[in-house]
Design an enzyme around this catalytic site. Structure first.
Site, mmCIF file in Angstrom:
data_model
loop_
_atom_site.group_PDB
_atom_site.id
_atom_site.type_symbol
_atom_site.label_atom_id
_atom_site.label_comp_id
_atom_site.label_asym_id
_atom_site.label_seq_id
_atom_site.Cartn_x
_atom_site.Cartn_y
_atom_site.Cartn_z
ATOM 1 N N ASP A 67 0.835 -1.296 0.062
ATOM 2 C CA ASP A 67 0.009 0.131 -0.168
ATOM 3 C C ASP A 67 0.968 1.347 -0.134
ATOM 4 O OD1 ASP A 67 0.971 -0.696 2.608
ATOM 5 O OD2 ASP A 67 -0.992 -0.872 3.515
ATOM 6 N N ASP A 142 -7.572 -1.410 13.803
ATOM 7 C CA ASP A 142 -8.869 -1.907 13.324
ATOM 8 C C ASP A 142 -9.165 -3.252 12.663
ATOM 9 O OD1 ASP A 142 -7.680 -1.331 11.009
ATOM 10 O OD2 ASP A 142 -9.111 0.516 10.519
ATOM 11 N N HIS A 144 -7.276 -4.171 9.970
ATOM 12 C CA HIS A 144 -6.956 -4.021 8.613
ATOM 13 C C HIS A 144 -5.668 -5.086 8.281
ATOM 14 C CE1 HIS A 144 -4.749 0.101 9.354
ATOM 15 N NE2 HIS A 144 -3.789 -1.054 9.174
HETATM 16 C C1 F6R Z 1 1.659 -1.353 6.012
HETATM 17 C C2 F6R Z 1 0.221 -1.926 6.038
HETATM 18 C C3 F6R Z 1 -0.546 -2.041 7.415
HETATM 19 C C4 F6R Z 1 0.235 -2.470 8.734
HETATM 20 C C5 F6R Z 1 -0.464 -2.356 9.901
HETATM 21 C C6 F6R Z 1 0.200 -2.357 11.092
HETATM 22 O O1 F6R Z 1 2.147 -1.838 4.679
HETATM 23 O O2 F6R Z 1 -0.017 -2.518 5.311
HETATM 24 O O3 F6R Z 1 -1.512 -2.736 7.299
HETATM 25 O O4 F6R Z 1 0.766 -3.533 8.509
HETATM 26 O O5 F6R Z 1 -1.279 -0.886 9.976
HETATM 27 O O6 F6R Z 1 1.204 -1.294 11.304
HETATM 28 P P1 F6R Z 1 2.572 -1.555 12.525
HETATM 29 O O7 F6R Z 1 3.207 -2.510 11.980
HETATM 30 O O8 F6R Z 1 2.803 -0.149 12.345
HETATM 31 O O9 F6R Z 1 1.620 -1.854 13.854
#
Ligand code: F6R
Length: 272
Positions: A67, A142, A144
């Site tokens: 992303d 959340d 995702h």
């Molecule tokens: C980043 C991504 C997001 C992160 C998620 C967790 O490329 O796809 O889904 O993996 O927001 O982020 P962290 O690792 O910072 O807790």
């Protein structure tokens, strides 16, 4: 689904990097899906160590990142230090330390003049590369995966997604570190691989660390499948899913003893 619990962040990172390294060794021209965020940094550090100390070879590896914020782009004419994109994050945290070729890594371009067309082309580029062999994933507060926020299609392709307030709050610190862009100008949209794209990867490898993630990890892995928590879609993956958690992130799982039992059994009967 294999759920592996490790004592702490470092051990989680070493285990995840080990899974990626095994694939790179057995298929030197593999296609990796990569993630940004704070969680994979240790995994990338271990991959760098394996490259430097054990000659793990990325010369033929291709990568596609999950992303990118819309409005943040790769400007390849700029030196990477001035680039605010996730491409820069990947460059700093992994790519510049290993022998991957610049033509072989791909990060969505949030500055594309036609992001919707870009999404369709990104999906096709993944297909042309032969599809993703292993997709590395973190999990958002959340639930995702990528930026597939609550309500996003569980079969969707790469698309433009509106970010939730929770994601904007959770991600701001890292976003600011990477981009220097203030809170009020943080983009509210992103380009993201869809859950459908993620489920097409032959293998998914999700990592999570820390007690802040314990509740959402339990919902994702043991809760009912729902587009309100898009990571629950991992339960429907037809191929291999491995989840590596540190002890804190796994703390709310109900079947933890079972997962550890399965890991021990597999190590006993199926290990190389
Ligand atoms: C980043 C991504 C997001 C992160 C998620 C967790 O490329 O796809 O889904 O993996 O927001 O982020 P962290 O690792 O910072 O807790």
């Amino acid at each position: 689904m294999d759920i592996l619990i490790r004592e702490n962040y470092d051990q989680m990172s070493v285990a995840a990097a080990g899974i990626i390294a095994d694939l790179v060794r057995s298929k030197p021209n593999c296609v990796l899906g990569l993630a940004t965020g704070s969680t994979p940094v240790g995994t990338y550090q271990e991959l760098i160590r394996l490259h430097k100390e054990e000659k793990l070879d990325f010369a033929r590896v291709k990568t596609f990142n999950l992303d990118e914020y819309l409005g943040i782009g790769i400007d390849l004419s700029l030196p990477y230090e001035k680039d605010q994109s996730y491409a820069r994050f990947m460059w700093e945290e992994l790519f510049k330390h290993i022998n991957i070729k610049k033509v072989n890594f791909h990060v969505p371009d949030g500055l594309s003049s036609d992001p919707f067309k870009f999404c369709r082309e990104y999906e096709k580029a993944i297909e042309r590369a032969g599809g993703i062999d292993l997709q590395l994933l973190g999990i958002g507060g959340d639930g995702h995966l990528g930026f597939n926020e609550p309500g996003s299609s569980l079969y969707g392709p790469t698309h433009v997604e509106a970010l939730t307030q929770q994601t904007l709050d959770d991600n701001f610190e890292l976003f600011y570190q990477n981009s220097g862009i203030p809170r009020e100008k943080m983009p509210h949209f992103a380009i993201t691989m869809g859950i459908g794209t993620i489920l097409k990867a032959k293998q998914n490898l999700m990592i999570a660390s820390g007690k802040k993630k314990a509740g959402i990890v339990a919902s994702a892995l043991e809760g009912p499948i729902t587009s309100q928590i898009t990571s629950t879609a991992l339960q429907m993956h037809p191929g291999k899913v491995t989840v590596v958690l540190d002890r804190e992130a796994g703390a709310n799982l109900k079947k933890i003893d079972h997962y550890q039992h399965v890991e021990a059994l597999k190590a006993r009967y199926f290990s190389k």
